[in-house]
Scaffold this active site. Structure first.
Site, PDB file in Angstrom:
ATOM      1  CG  ASP A   3      -2.742  -0.418  -2.571  1.00 27.62           C
ATOM      2  OD1 ASP A   3      -2.792   0.731  -2.070  1.00 27.62           O
ATOM      3  OD2 ASP A   3      -3.248  -1.418  -2.017  1.00 27.62           O
ATOM      4  CB  SER A  56      -0.958  -0.038   1.194  1.00 27.70           C
ATOM      5  OG  SER A  56      -1.934   0.974   1.083  1.00 27.70           O
ATOM      6  CG  ASP A  90      -6.013   0.270  -0.696  1.00 26.73           C
ATOM      7  OD1 ASP A  90      -5.269   1.281  -0.673  1.00 26.73           O
ATOM      8  OD2 ASP A  90      -5.900  -0.668   0.133  1.00 26.73           O
ATOM      9  CG  ASP A 126      -3.220   4.107  -1.353  1.00 23.63           C
ATOM     10  OD1 ASP A 126      -3.959   3.837  -2.325  1.00 23.63           O
ATOM     11  OD2 ASP A 126      -3.114   3.358  -0.373  1.00 23.63           O
TER      12      ASP A 126
END
Length: 577
Positions: A322, A170, A324, A320
């Site tokens: 990734d 992340s 999500d 961000d």
């Protein structure tokens, strides 16, 4: 092999450590981590203190597998992320799925879909996972290229898979990577929770204790077709309302994987494409323009602010790495940058209001039905929305593995920039679908001659003004956090600042259906609330502060809530320092 012979002296703890590390080295398939560990072992054999300490850090413990899967620094050792650990995790997860298949899919073969982002080693870890799981007898399907985490969460349900694995860390520092696990079937594509995490961890440990990674069977795996990605694009674009006005927006991917999929979704939904922060739009595992690739961190959105000023943007959208999570900023003449990033609580509250309005206007004569949900540390504003619209409200433990499981979910969020706006297709936070929902809202507001800033004021006038704050205390000794939590339990405060404590809920033994968690909820007589908990990912004590006011003019509500918030913060700092 090592050049220096290890003396066989069981009384020497350094020797025992070297033996453990040497055994790890023998099964490591990665030339880079092998070279790194070989040098470290040579230094440790010479009893260099720094090398010995480094080996202890790498091998005294094992990177724990839990409800967040795995996450850590990429390096050699059992307490780091590397190909040995990932292969063991894949074999352990495969073993777990094989033990469960007769219960959930009698006579069937378990399946797993695997995704990966643009971080260092993500593709390598993903292909290792796919080949090991295929070798264990699990149908393994690798997504066709680097993609956002929400696409993987979608694919678990879309492909009817038993499980999903997303290789990502992340918004962690550049040299970290991780392993997020989802379960299909009855879990409906949500992230793992207990007791599944414990059962999977047990299988991983069994693999580590009894098998060499070099001996794990590997086999060919499938690659998912591009149609899976297109299905996500179609489903996500479908949550938008046709834009009544185009919005002058700026977008940044923070060097992550969000843009390509976001572009396709926006185009399919009929939105004009935003101006891009060019320096941050392509995936780059070094994250060169930010100190920390998290839109919540100071400085992370500076280039987005700069780009927005150049084009006079009405809205800034940031994912961000990734994709999500979603960060939003709006014009603000009082802000030094000319723009203000909205808090996760602000965005969550207005997206929750949008969800409630959609439910209220849905066809049928039974009235709105469903649940709005958020984590226990997120703003109470969402409950005010649910109450006003006659919807159910659920507060859950921190993390989308819990938020996504709320029965009858219409919308869920957590204050750390996570939003779930389309539970029918993705049972996890999704920064792309949240961006689409937010753009639809801003488009409608613009068509009606309003702005998002004015909409926030309208929220405060309808539901009350909600103020939120946070205190984070970083420690070098984790026992400090334990002592603070123990002191608050043993000597509960009667006052926080100038406010009287009404009651304290201790969640350590479970509370109102919530699983046990090391959390204290302090409720004040004036309705304010304080949540205290250790961070689950960092050596921090975290304190969440919430106040509100629904009486008086907008200015009076704002002043009352903000004054109470400042008083709460002073009071809590005095209690925890």
């Amino acid at each position: 092999m090592l050049d220096t012979v290890v003396e066989d002296d069981p009384r020497d703890p350094v020797n025992a450590l070297i033996v453990t590390a040497t055994a790890w080295l023998a099964q490591d398939p990665d030339p880079e981590t092998r070279a790194e560990l070989r040098l470290l072992l040579q230094q440790a054999q010479d009893r260099e203190p720094a090398a010995v300490a480094d080996l202890h850090s790498r091998f005294d413990e094992r990177l724990a597998f839990g409800t967040a899967g795995l996450r850590g620094e990429i390096a050699a050792g059992s307490n780091r992320m590397n190909r040995v650990l990932v292969s063991q995790a894949a074999a352990g997860l495969a073993a777990y799925l094989l033990t469960q298949v007769e219960t959930v899919r009698p006579g069937g073969i378990p399946s797993v879909v695997i995704g990966f982002d643009g971080r260092r080693n993500s593709h390598v870890f993903a292909t290792d996972t796919a080949s090991v799981m295929a070798g264990a007898g699990v149908r393994a399907i690798l997504l066709p290229r680097l993609l956002p985490t929400p696409v993987l969460a979608f694919a678990v349900r879309h492909l009817g898979a038993s499980a999903g694995v997303m290789v990502t860390a992340s918004h962690n520092p550049p040299n970290d990577n991780g392993y997020k696990v989802y379960l299909g079937d009855a879990n409906d594509g949500s992230q793992i929770v207990s007791p599944d995490d414990v059962a999977i961890a047990t299988e991983i440990q069994r693999v580590a204790d009894t098998l060499l990674v070099s001996d794990l069977p590997r086999a060919a795996y499938e690659t998912a077709p591009e149609s899976v990605v297109q299905a996500y694009v179609d489903a996500t674009a479908g949550i938008a309302t046709p834009p009544r006005a185009q919005v002058n927006a700026v977008y940044t991917a923070l060097h992550g994987v969000g843009w390509d999929t976001t572009r396709r979704v926006l185009d399919a939904a009929g939105f004009a494409l935003p101006t891009l922060v060019d320096a941050q739009i392509a995936p780059d595992s070094a994250f060169p323009t930010v100190a920390f690739p998290n839109p919540e961190e100071p400085g992370a959105m500076d280039l987005a602010f700069e780009t927005a000023r150049e084009v006079g943007a009405e809205l800034i959208i940031a994912n961000d790495p990734d994709a999500d999570r979603l960060a939003i900023a709006i014009p603000d003449a009082d802000a030094p940058e000319g723009y203000r990033r909205l808090s996760g609580n602000e965005v969550g509250a207005i997206l929750g209001w949008r969800a409630a309005e959609l439910a209220a206007n849905a066809p049928g004569d039974g009235g709105p039905d469903g649940t709005l949900a958020c984590s226990i540390v997120s703003t109470p504003a969402l409950k005010a929305v649910a109450d006003a619209y006659g919807l159910n409200f659920a507060d859950t433990l921190t993390g989308f593995k819990w938020v996504s499981r709320a029965p009858g979910l219409l919308f869920g969020f957590e204050e750390a920039l996570g939003y779930l706006v389309n539970p029918g297709t993705v049972r996890d936070k999704d920064g792309i679908s949240a961006a689409v929902a937010l753009l639809s809202l801003v488009s409608d507001l613009k068509a009606d001659g309003s702005t998002l800033a004015q909409h926030l004021d309208a929220f405060a006038e309808k539901f009350g003004y909600f103020a939120s704050g946070q205190i984070s205390v970083r420690v070098t000794d984790l026992s400090v956090i334990d002592r603070v939590m123990a002191r608050l339990r043993q000597s509960p405060p009667a006052m926080v600042g100038s406010s009287t404590v009404d009651h304290i809920d201790d969640l350590s033994g479970g509370f109102n259906g919530l699983p046990a968690s090391d959390v204290l909820r302090i409720v004040l007589a004036d309705g304010s609330r304080v949540m205290v908990r250790p961070s689950g990912t960092e050596p921090k004590l975290k304190v969440y502060l919430d106040t509100s006011c629904a009486v008086g003019t907008l200015a009076e509500r704002t002043e009352t809530a903000r004054t109470a918030l400042a008083d709460l913060e002073r009071g809590m700092r005095a209690l925890i320092v």
